[in-house]
Design a protein around this motif. Structure first.
Motif, PDB file in Angstrom:
ATOM      1  N   ASP A  97      41.455  52.010  38.575  1.00 43.53           N
ATOM      2  CA  ASP A  97      42.608  51.112  38.580  1.00 43.53           C
ATOM      3  C   ASP A  97      42.979  50.799  40.020  1.00 43.53           C
ATOM      4  N   LEU A  98      43.428  49.580  40.237  1.00 40.36           N
ATOM      5  CA  LEU A  98      43.780  49.108  41.565  1.00 40.36           C
ATOM      6  C   LEU A  98      45.294  49.071  41.717  1.00 40.36           C
ATOM      7  N   PHE A  99      45.779  49.589  42.827  1.00 39.54           N
ATOM      8  CA  PHE A  99      47.195  49.545  43.180  1.00 39.54           C
ATOM      9  C   PHE A  99      47.307  48.766  44.481  1.00 39.54           C
ATOM     10  N   ILE A 100      48.242  47.830  44.535  1.00 41.44           N
ATOM     11  CA  ILE A 100      48.476  47.051  45.751  1.00 41.44           C
ATOM     12  C   ILE A 100      49.920  47.283  46.171  1.00 41.44           C
ATOM     13  N   ASP A 101      50.094  47.705  47.401  1.00 41.25           N
ATOM     14  CA  ASP A 101      51.427  48.042  47.926  1.00 41.25           C
ATOM     15  C   ASP A 101      52.104  49.082  47.038  1.00 41.25           C
ATOM     16  N   GLY A 102      51.315  50.001  46.475  1.00 39.19           N
ATOM     17  CA  GLY A 102      51.844  51.084  45.658  1.00 39.19           C
ATOM     18  C   GLY A 102      52.158  50.719  44.223  1.00 39.19           C
ATOM     19  N   HIS A 141      38.585  46.082  37.618  1.00 33.26           N
ATOM     20  CA  HIS A 141      37.390  46.798  37.164  1.00 33.26           C
ATOM     21  C   HIS A 141      36.133  45.991  37.478  1.00 33.26           C
ATOM     22  N   LEU A 142      36.185  44.678  37.266  1.00 30.91           N
ATOM     23  CA  LEU A 142      35.026  43.837  37.575  1.00 30.91           C
ATOM     24  C   LEU A 142      34.693  43.869  39.067  1.00 30.91           C
ATOM     25  N   LEU A 143      35.715  43.793  39.913  1.00 29.33           N
ATOM     26  CA  LEU A 143      35.463  43.834  41.358  1.00 29.33           C
ATOM     27  C   LEU A 143      34.794  45.138  41.761  1.00 29.33           C
ATOM     28  N   SER A 144      35.198  46.215  41.126  1.00 40.61           N
ATOM     29  CA  SER A 144      34.601  47.515  41.413  1.00 40.61           C
ATOM     30  C   SER A 144      33.178  47.599  40.861  1.00 40.61           C
ATOM     31  N   HIS A 145      33.003  47.251  39.599  1.00 42.35           N
ATOM     32  CA  HIS A 145      31.683  47.344  38.968  1.00 42.35           C
ATOM     33  C   HIS A 145      30.681  46.364  39.568  1.00 42.35           C
ATOM     34  N   ASP A 146      31.167  45.237  40.079  1.00 47.91           N
ATOM     35  CA  ASP A 146      30.283  44.258  40.718  1.00 47.91           C
ATOM     36  C   ASP A 146      29.990  44.600  42.175  1.00 47.91           C
ATOM     37  N   GLY A 147      30.550  45.721  42.657  1.00 49.81           N
ATOM     38  CA  GLY A 147      30.244  46.190  44.002  1.00 49.81           C
ATOM     39  C   GLY A 147      30.946  45.446  45.115  1.00 49.81           C
ATOM     40  N   LEU A 175      34.506  33.779  41.562  1.00 50.50           N
ATOM     41  CA  LEU A 175      35.764  34.494  41.782  1.00 50.50           C
ATOM     42  C   LEU A 175      36.915  33.497  41.770  1.00 50.50           C
ATOM     43  N   ASN A 176      37.960  33.814  41.019  1.00 51.00           N
ATOM     44  CA  ASN A 176      39.114  32.925  40.972  1.00 51.00           C
ATOM     45  C   ASN A 176      40.119  33.296  42.069  1.00 51.00           C
ATOM     46  N   HIS A 177      41.210  32.540  42.129  1.00 50.77           N
ATOM     47  CA  HIS A 177      42.225  32.764  43.173  1.00 50.77           C
ATOM     48  C   HIS A 177      42.776  34.192  43.129  1.00 50.77           C
ATOM     49  N   ARG A 178      43.017  34.705  41.932  1.00 52.95           N
ATOM     50  CA  ARG A 178      43.583  36.054  41.805  1.00 52.95           C
ATOM     51  C   ARG A 178      42.612  37.099  42.347  1.00 52.95           C
ATOM     52  N   ALA A 179      41.343  36.993  41.981  1.00 49.88           N
ATOM     53  CA  ALA A 179      40.345  37.951  42.461  1.00 49.88           C
ATOM     54  C   ALA A 179      40.239  37.898  43.985  1.00 49.88           C
ATOM     55  N   LEU A 180      40.245  36.695  44.532  1.00 48.88           N
ATOM     56  CA  LEU A 180      40.183  36.558  45.991  1.00 48.88           C
ATOM     57  C   LEU A 180      41.415  37.153  46.656  1.00 48.88           C
ATOM     58  N   ALA A 181      42.590  36.976  46.060  1.00 50.05           N
ATOM     59  CA  ALA A 181      43.815  37.563  46.604  1.00 50.05           C
ATOM     60  C   ALA A 181      43.737  39.090  46.560  1.00 50.05           C
ATOM     61  N   MET A 182      43.161  39.629  45.504  1.00 53.97           N
ATOM     62  CA  MET A 182      42.999  41.077  45.399  1.00 53.97           C
ATOM     63  C   MET A 182      42.062  41.576  46.491  1.00 53.97           C
ATOM     64  N   LEU A 183      40.975  40.856  46.731  1.00 61.01           N
ATOM     65  CA  LEU A 183      40.047  41.240  47.799  1.00 61.01           C
ATOM     66  C   LEU A 183      40.725  41.173  49.165  1.00 61.01           C
ATOM     67  N   ARG A 184      41.543  40.164  49.387  1.00 60.60           N
ATOM     68  CA  ARG A 184      42.259  40.060  50.674  1.00 60.60           C
ATOM     69  C   ARG A 184      43.237  41.215  50.855  1.00 60.60           C
ATOM     70  N   ASP A 202      46.294  42.773  36.897  1.00 63.70           N
ATOM     71  CA  ASP A 202      45.049  42.357  36.251  1.00 63.70           C
ATOM     72  C   ASP A 202      43.988  43.439  36.447  1.00 63.70           C
ATOM     73  N   GLN A 203      44.118  44.523  35.687  1.00 66.54           N
ATOM     74  CA  GLN A 203      43.177  45.633  35.841  1.00 66.54           C
ATOM     75  C   GLN A 203      41.769  45.247  35.379  1.00 66.54           C
ATOM     76  N   PHE A 204      41.650  44.298  34.454  1.00 56.23           N
ATOM     77  CA  PHE A 204      40.326  43.849  34.037  1.00 56.23           C
ATOM     78  C   PHE A 204      39.551  43.306  35.236  1.00 56.23           C
ATOM     79  N   THR A 205      40.202  42.450  36.033  1.00 58.16           N
ATOM     80  CA  THR A 205      39.555  41.908  37.224  1.00 58.16           C
ATOM     81  C   THR A 205      39.302  43.011  38.249  1.00 58.16           C
TER      82      THR A 205
END
Length: 88
Positions: A34-39, A49-55, A9-18, A44-47
């Protein structure tokens, strides 16, 4: 390119998880959520999707197709953002 962390997981993915952990994120109910943060749609919808598909993230509850629902971390997602144990 970002340096990978925690099992690839890169910095962006970790920030999305946080952001999900902080209760600031929503997912659309669909096969490719699709992921929405603060509305705002995540840049980075590709990431997302990966976070979702990877559980690592999932909707807090079911909804109608296309509806936004709160996103939550799975047990694997919580483990991915857990601090590394201190070296002895």
């Amino acid at each position: 390119m970002y340096a990978p962390f925690h099992d690839g997981l890169n910095h962006r993915a970790l920030a999305m998880l946080r952001a999900v952990d902080e209760g600031r994120a929503e997912l659309t109910c669909s096969r490719e959520p699709d992921l929405f943060i603060d509305g705002v749609p995540c840049c980075d919808q590709f990431t997302a999707h990966l976070l979702s598909h990877d559980g690592l993230i999932e909707p807090a509850h079911t909804g109608h197709f296309g509806q936004r629902v709160p996103a939550v971390l799975t047990t694997a997602g919580l483990a991915a953002i857990a601090p590394a144990p201190a070296a002895a």
